[in-house]
Design a protein around this motif. Structure first.
Motif, PDB file in Angstrom:
ATOM      1  N   PRO A  79       0.808  -1.236   0.000  1.00  0.00           N
ATOM      2  CA  PRO A  79       0.000   0.000   0.000  1.00  0.00           C
ATOM      3  C   PRO A  79       0.831   1.271   0.000  1.00  0.00           C
ATOM      4  O   PRO A  79       0.475   2.254  -0.657  1.00  0.00           O
ATOM      5  CB  PRO A  79      -0.824  -0.115   1.288  1.00  0.00           C
ATOM      6  CG  PRO A  79      -0.882  -1.573   1.576  1.00  0.00           C
ATOM      7  CD  PRO A  79       0.431  -2.137   1.105  1.00  0.00           C
ATOM      8  N   ASP A  80       1.934   1.274   0.740  1.00  0.00           N
ATOM      9  CA  ASP A  80       2.750   2.482   0.857  1.00  0.00           C
ATOM     10  C   ASP A  80       3.880   2.527  -0.167  1.00  0.00           C
ATOM     11  O   ASP A  80       4.127   3.569  -0.782  1.00  0.00           O
ATOM     12  CB  ASP A  80       3.336   2.593   2.268  1.00  0.00           C
ATOM     13  CG  ASP A  80       2.249   2.674   3.327  1.00  0.00           C
ATOM     14  OD1 ASP A  80       1.207   3.309   3.053  1.00  0.00           O
ATOM     15  OD2 ASP A  80       2.422   2.084   4.406  1.00  0.00           O
TER      16      ASP A  80
ATOM     17  N   THR B 106       3.065   4.116  -8.996  1.00  0.00           N
ATOM     18  CA  THR B 106       2.196   4.363  -7.856  1.00  0.00           C
ATOM     19  C   THR B 106       0.806   3.817  -8.192  1.00  0.00           C
ATOM     20  O   THR B 106       0.493   3.522  -9.344  1.00  0.00           O
ATOM     21  CB  THR B 106       2.101   5.870  -7.559  1.00  0.00           C
ATOM     22  OG1 THR B 106       1.577   6.528  -8.716  1.00  0.00           O
ATOM     23  CG2 THR B 106       3.459   6.442  -7.209  1.00  0.00           C
ATOM     24  N   TRP B 107      -0.029   3.700  -7.196  1.00  0.00           N
ATOM     25  CA  TRP B 107      -1.357   3.109  -7.401  1.00  0.00           C
ATOM     26  C   TRP B 107      -2.228   3.949  -8.321  1.00  0.00           C
ATOM     27  O   TRP B 107      -3.110   3.417  -9.003  1.00  0.00           O
ATOM     28  CB  TRP B 107      -2.036   2.897  -6.049  1.00  0.00           C
ATOM     29  CG  TRP B 107      -1.406   1.773  -5.293  1.00  0.00           C
ATOM     30  CD1 TRP B 107      -0.624   1.848  -4.184  1.00  0.00           C
ATOM     31  CD2 TRP B 107      -1.480   0.392  -5.639  1.00  0.00           C
ATOM     32  NE1 TRP B 107      -0.187   0.604  -3.818  1.00  0.00           N
ATOM     33  CE2 TRP B 107      -0.711  -0.313  -4.680  1.00  0.00           C
ATOM     34  CE3 TRP B 107      -2.107  -0.327  -6.652  1.00  0.00           C
ATOM     35  CZ2 TRP B 107      -0.558  -1.692  -4.712  1.00  0.00           C
ATOM     36  CZ3 TRP B 107      -1.967  -1.704  -6.691  1.00  0.00           C
ATOM     37  CH2 TRP B 107      -1.203  -2.376  -5.729  1.00  0.00           C
ATOM     38  N   GLU B 108      -1.973   5.250  -8.371  1.00  0.00           N
ATOM     39  CA  GLU B 108      -2.789   6.119  -9.211  1.00  0.00           C
ATOM     40  C   GLU B 108      -2.589   5.840 -10.700  1.00  0.00           C
ATOM     41  O   GLU B 108      -3.414   6.244 -11.530  1.00  0.00           O
ATOM     42  CB  GLU B 108      -2.450   7.585  -8.927  1.00  0.00           C
ATOM     43  CG  GLU B 108      -2.855   8.075  -7.545  1.00  0.00           C
ATOM     44  CD  GLU B 108      -1.939   7.583  -6.440  1.00  0.00           C
ATOM     45  OE1 GLU B 108      -0.805   7.128  -6.754  1.00  0.00           O
ATOM     46  OE2 GLU B 108      -2.347   7.628  -5.261  1.00  0.00           O
TER      47      GLU B 108
ATOM     48  N   GLN C  11      -6.594  -2.522   2.733  1.00  0.00           N
ATOM     49  CA  GLN C  11      -6.019  -1.178   2.618  1.00  0.00           C
ATOM     50  C   GLN C  11      -6.080  -0.671   1.180  1.00  0.00           C
ATOM     51  O   GLN C  11      -6.373   0.499   0.931  1.00  0.00           O
ATOM     52  CB  GLN C  11      -4.571  -1.193   3.101  1.00  0.00           C
ATOM     53  CG  GLN C  11      -4.412  -1.412   4.599  1.00  0.00           C
ATOM     54  CD  GLN C  11      -2.950  -1.495   4.996  1.00  0.00           C
ATOM     55  OE1 GLN C  11      -2.176  -0.570   4.740  1.00  0.00           O
ATOM     56  NE2 GLN C  11      -2.557  -2.591   5.596  1.00  0.00           N
ATOM     57  N   LEU C  12      -5.792  -1.571   0.234  1.00  0.00           N
ATOM     58  CA  LEU C  12      -5.829  -1.171  -1.169  1.00  0.00           C
ATOM     59  C   LEU C  12      -7.250  -0.837  -1.611  1.00  0.00           C
ATOM     60  O   LEU C  12      -7.481   0.129  -2.337  1.00  0.00           O
ATOM     61  CB  LEU C  12      -5.236  -2.279  -2.042  1.00  0.00           C
ATOM     62  CG  LEU C  12      -3.747  -2.547  -1.859  1.00  0.00           C
ATOM     63  CD1 LEU C  12      -3.313  -3.730  -2.717  1.00  0.00           C
ATOM     64  CD2 LEU C  12      -2.926  -1.313  -2.201  1.00  0.00           C
TER      65      LEU C  12
ATOM     66  N   ARG D  73      -8.260   2.486  -0.560  1.00  0.00           N
ATOM     67  CA  ARG D  73      -7.626   3.535  -1.360  1.00  0.00           C
ATOM     68  C   ARG D  73      -8.279   3.682  -2.722  1.00  0.00           C
ATOM     69  O   ARG D  73      -7.889   4.545  -3.506  1.00  0.00           O
ATOM     70  CB  ARG D  73      -6.142   3.215  -1.560  1.00  0.00           C
ATOM     71  CG  ARG D  73      -5.291   3.405  -0.325  1.00  0.00           C
ATOM     72  CD  ARG D  73      -3.833   3.183  -0.670  1.00  0.00           C
ATOM     73  NE  ARG D  73      -2.994   3.493   0.481  1.00  0.00           N
ATOM     74  CZ  ARG D  73      -1.762   3.964   0.394  1.00  0.00           C
ATOM     75  NH1 ARG D  73      -1.234   4.191  -0.797  1.00  0.00           N
ATOM     76  NH2 ARG D  73      -1.067   4.207   1.468  1.00  0.00           N
TER      77      ARG D  73
END
Length: 254
Positions: free
Chosen positions: A176-177, A220-222, A240-241, A244
């Motif tokens: 996640p981070d 990154t996740w974006e 957590q994901l 987000r």
């Protein structure tokens, strides 16, 4: 506390919490941060954690060489591949990353599927030679033997001249981070170049990669549309994901 006891404590904390914050451990044990950092360096040298700023994260088990990775979680990779292959539409185009999970995707594509497959992996192309209706485009460059893919400036330049509906991307770490990571800087750059040329990117990650990290960030996740994984839906990292806003495509028994 003896060094061996500190080591066991750190490994236990990593397993329970999914991360180590050096200053918190130092305060809790009444020792210096330097002592904690030395312990983390020792653990990292054995491949037992991935050091990050301020502490450590679980190390990915997927950083071994290509031959060894074939034996890691084959059933999980098969499940992920089955879902990923379903995203490739008739007449569509896909950029297919290298690695053992991507190879499983290639093998899961229907033999009669008419599509275009763009890849920098000779092993992917070889696996699709008998797919008569699949157009194959191989991007060239220096071969990175660890993952059996082309990397480097020539490969990145070649990637910049293609485009596709979908990119199916492999990574070694999903956190996640820390985001999406891999163990080689040039391979990370190649993965970014491939993802940038697709309308959508989905990440392929069998359960053993969830909650782990490698040295170099890929994306990154974006930057991705979603994650395809066979990890338990109740895994805290998956929770957590999801919180987000990351789309999770569950790869259960198939």
């Amino acid at each position: 506390m003896l060094a061996a006891e500190r080591r066991d404590h750190l490994l236990g904390l990593l397993a329970r919490e999914g991360k180590i914050v050096a200053k918190d451990v130092a305060a809790g044990l009444g020792i210096s941060e330097d002592s904690v950092r030395r312990d983390l360096r020792d653990l990292a040298s054995e491949g037992l954690c991935q050091r990050v700023y301020g502490g450590a994260l679980p190390a990915s088990p997927a950083v071994v060489d290509y031959a060894a990775r074939r034996t890691v979680a084959p059933d999980g990779k098969r499940k992920v591949a089955a879902v990923a292959a379903g995203l490739v539409r008739p007449g569509g185009s896909v950029i297919l990353d290298g690695g053992t999970t991507a190879l499983a995707v290639a093998r899961a594509l229907p033999q009669d599927l008419a599509c275009t497959v763009i890849t920098h992996s000779p092993t992917i192309v070889a696996a699709l030679l008998d797919h008569q209706r699949a157009e194959l485009f191989l991007l060239g460059g220096r071969i990175f033997k660890h993952s059996a893919v082309a990397c480097g400036a020539a490969a990145v330049e070649a990637a910049q001249n293609v485009s596709a509906d979908l990119c199916l991307l492999g990574v070694t770490g999903v956190h996640p981070d820390a985001g999406l990571t891999t163990a080689d800087a040039e391979e990370a750059a190649m993965k970014r170049a491939l993802s940038a040329r697709a309308a959508e990117t989905y990440v392929l990650a069998s359960a053993e990669k969830i909650g782990t990290a490698s040295r170099f960030r890929v994306l990154t996740w974006e930057k991705v549309g979603g994650l395809i994984t066979d990890a338990d839906a109740h895994d805290p990292v998956i929770g957590q994901l999801t919180a987000r806003g990351v789309e999770i495509l569950a790869a259960g028994d198939r």
